[in-house]
Design a protein around this motif. Structure first.
Motif, PDB file in Angstrom:
ATOM      1  N   PRO A   1       0.831  -1.212   0.000  1.00 39.29           N
ATOM      2  CA  PRO A   1       0.000   0.000   0.000  1.00 39.29           C
ATOM      3  C   PRO A   1       0.867   1.265   0.000  1.00 39.29           C
ATOM      4  O   PRO A   1       1.996   1.261   0.487  1.00 39.29           O
ATOM      5  CB  PRO A   1      -0.776  -0.114   1.313  1.00 39.29           C
ATOM      6  CG  PRO A   1       0.101  -0.928   2.199  1.00 39.29           C
ATOM      7  CD  PRO A   1       0.817  -1.903   1.289  1.00 39.29           C
ATOM      8  N   MET A   2       0.331   2.330  -0.548  1.00 42.09           N
ATOM      9  CA  MET A   2       0.995   3.620  -0.491  1.00 42.09           C
ATOM     10  C   MET A   2       0.488   4.316   0.768  1.00 42.09           C
ATOM     11  O   MET A   2      -0.713   4.483   0.945  1.00 42.09           O
ATOM     12  CB  MET A   2       0.666   4.455  -1.727  1.00 42.09           C
ATOM     13  CG  MET A   2       1.457   5.736  -1.808  1.00 42.09           C
ATOM     14  SD  MET A   2       1.120   6.672  -3.313  1.00 42.09           S
ATOM     15  CE  MET A   2       1.573   5.505  -4.582  1.00 42.09           C
TER      16      MET A   2
ATOM     17  N   PHE B   1      12.301  -2.907  -3.022  1.00 38.59           N
ATOM     18  CA  PHE B   1      12.518  -3.517  -4.334  1.00 38.59           C
ATOM     19  C   PHE B   1      13.319  -4.812  -4.192  1.00 38.59           C
ATOM     20  O   PHE B   1      12.952  -5.842  -4.768  1.00 38.59           O
ATOM     21  CB  PHE B   1      13.252  -2.536  -5.255  1.00 38.59           C
ATOM     22  CG  PHE B   1      13.682  -3.145  -6.565  1.00 38.59           C
ATOM     23  CD1 PHE B   1      12.781  -3.257  -7.608  1.00 38.59           C
ATOM     24  CD2 PHE B   1      14.981  -3.607  -6.746  1.00 38.59           C
ATOM     25  CE1 PHE B   1      13.165  -3.825  -8.812  1.00 38.59           C
ATOM     26  CE2 PHE B   1      15.375  -4.171  -7.936  1.00 38.59           C
ATOM     27  CZ  PHE B   1      14.466  -4.284  -8.977  1.00 38.59           C
ATOM     28  N   GLY B   2      14.403  -4.749  -3.451  1.00 37.92           N
ATOM     29  CA  GLY B   2      15.247  -5.935  -3.270  1.00 37.92           C
ATOM     30  C   GLY B   2      14.493  -7.098  -2.668  1.00 37.92           C
ATOM     31  O   GLY B   2      14.619  -8.241  -3.117  1.00 37.92           O
TER      32      GLY B   2
ATOM     33  N   ALA C   1      13.087  -8.758 -11.042  1.00 36.10           N
ATOM     34  CA  ALA C   1      13.319  -7.314 -11.101  1.00 36.10           C
ATOM     35  C   ALA C   1      12.211  -6.571 -11.848  1.00 36.10           C
ATOM     36  O   ALA C   1      11.771  -5.500 -11.425  1.00 36.10           O
ATOM     37  CB  ALA C   1      14.675  -7.029 -11.737  1.00 36.10           C
ATOM     38  N   SER C   2      11.746  -7.121 -12.950  1.00 37.92           N
ATOM     39  CA  SER C   2      10.734  -6.438 -13.753  1.00 37.92           C
ATOM     40  C   SER C   2       9.420  -6.263 -12.983  1.00 37.92           C
ATOM     41  O   SER C   2       8.857  -5.170 -12.932  1.00 37.92           O
ATOM     42  CB  SER C   2      10.489  -7.210 -15.051  1.00 37.92           C
ATOM     43  OG  SER C   2       9.474  -6.599 -15.797  1.00 37.92           O
TER      44      SER C   2
ATOM     45  N   ALA D   1       7.898   1.795  -9.268  1.00 36.08           N
ATOM     46  CA  ALA D   1       7.304   2.786 -10.179  1.00 36.08           C
ATOM     47  C   ALA D   1       6.113   3.532  -9.570  1.00 36.08           C
ATOM     48  O   ALA D   1       6.046   4.762  -9.694  1.00 36.08           O
ATOM     49  CB  ALA D   1       6.926   2.124 -11.501  1.00 36.08           C
ATOM     50  N   PRO D   2       5.193   2.850  -8.871  1.00 37.52           N
ATOM     51  CA  PRO D   2       4.040   3.578  -8.335  1.00 37.52           C
ATOM     52  C   PRO D   2       4.400   4.582  -7.232  1.00 37.52           C
ATOM     53  O   PRO D   2       3.598   5.450  -6.899  1.00 37.52           O
ATOM     54  CB  PRO D   2       3.148   2.480  -7.748  1.00 37.52           C
ATOM     55  CG  PRO D   2       3.623   1.206  -8.326  1.00 37.52           C
ATOM     56  CD  PRO D   2       5.061   1.399  -8.669  1.00 37.52           C
ATOM     57  N   PHE D   3       5.605   4.467  -6.663  1.00 39.07           N
ATOM     58  CA  PHE D   3       5.959   5.262  -5.491  1.00 39.07           C
ATOM     59  C   PHE D   3       6.884   6.438  -5.787  1.00 39.07           C
ATOM     60  O   PHE D   3       7.130   7.258  -4.899  1.00 39.07           O
ATOM     61  CB  PHE D   3       6.597   4.361  -4.428  1.00 39.07           C
ATOM     62  CG  PHE D   3       5.683   3.246  -4.001  1.00 39.07           C
ATOM     63  CD1 PHE D   3       4.629   3.485  -3.130  1.00 39.07           C
ATOM     64  CD2 PHE D   3       5.859   1.965  -4.486  1.00 39.07           C
ATOM     65  CE1 PHE D   3       3.772   2.472  -2.751  1.00 39.07           C
ATOM     66  CE2 PHE D   3       5.003   0.942  -4.110  1.00 39.07           C
ATOM     67  CZ  PHE D   3       3.960   1.197  -3.242  1.00 39.07           C
ATOM     68  N   ILE D   4       7.389   6.551  -7.002  1.00 40.30           N
ATOM     69  CA  ILE D   4       8.382   7.589  -7.304  1.00 40.30           C
ATOM     70  C   ILE D   4       7.785   8.994  -7.182  1.00 40.30           C
ATOM     71  O   ILE D   4       8.337   9.850  -6.480  1.00 40.30           O
ATOM     72  CB  ILE D   4       9.021   7.352  -8.679  1.00 40.30           C
ATOM     73  CG1 ILE D   4       9.848   6.060  -8.639  1.00 40.30           C
ATOM     74  CG2 ILE D   4       9.886   8.538  -9.098  1.00 40.30           C
ATOM     75  CD1 ILE D   4      10.365   5.595  -9.979  1.00 40.30           C
TER      76      ILE D   4
END
Length: 184
Positions: free
Chosen positions: A39-40, A136-137, A147-148, A156-159
């Motif tokens: 979740p964000m 990510f790790g 990784a993908s 990507a959703p959090f940048i």
């Protein structure tokens, strides 16, 4: 901010500050946008502000206390959950990344990076990178998503939100410091 001589008052003050930090983290976890894996939340903003305000030692200790509260079953994590599941599931990397992020942000703040909005933004960006890299790790290699897929669901959703939180934190911290300095 802290008296240099240890004593009962200092210990009680530190315990109160840690408890306040873990309470703020728990509240920030409840403000969330559910996404498929992670979740964000507003937690990263609070983690980085705690690191900047508390310094690396107390900031890291606050994150460890928060994870311990969750591990003991208190519902401090996003959603109505506590216990070990969030610490071994998709959110684990992010949660453990909180400790390192508070450490790094606090360490930079103690070296003057909290005295400028631009430098504080950069310090918080480093903290966000630490959290996102840990998340990510864990997703890519700990859970075996690759990784993908980990990029797609865990980075990507959090940048964009991270950049907004950095800007918010970097502008809120000096304002909060001015209020505290005026009262002190």
């Amino acid at each position: 901010m802290w008296p240099t001589r240890p004593g009962e008052t200092v210990g009680a003050l530190r315990a109160f500050v840690v408890a306040l930090g873990t309470a703020l983290l728990a509240l920030s976890a409840k403000v969330n946008l559910p996404l498929p894996y992670v979740p964000m939340t507003l937690q990263t903003l609070v983690v980085l502000m705690i690191g900047a305000a508390y310094g690396w030692r107390l900031g890291s200790a606050t994150m460890i206390a928060y994870l311990a509260e969750g591990a003991l079953g208190l519902p401090v994590f996003a959603g109505p959950v506590g216990g070990i599941a969030p610490l071994v599931g998709p959110t684990a990397g992010y949660l453990f990344g909180f400790i390192a992020a508070a450490f790094v942000t606090g360490w930079l703040a103690e070296r003057g990076w909290d005295r400028s909005v631009v430098l504080l933004f950069a310090a918080m960006a480093v903290g966000h990178i630490v959290i996102l890299a840990a998340g990510f790790g864990w997703l890519a290699f700990g859970l075996g998503l690759g990784a993908s897929k980990a990029w797609q669901v865990g980075l990507a959703p959090f940048i964009a939100a991270s950049l907004v939180k950095n800007a918010l934190g970097a502008t809120l911290m000096p304002a909060a410091r001015r209020i505290v300095d005026r009262r002190g």
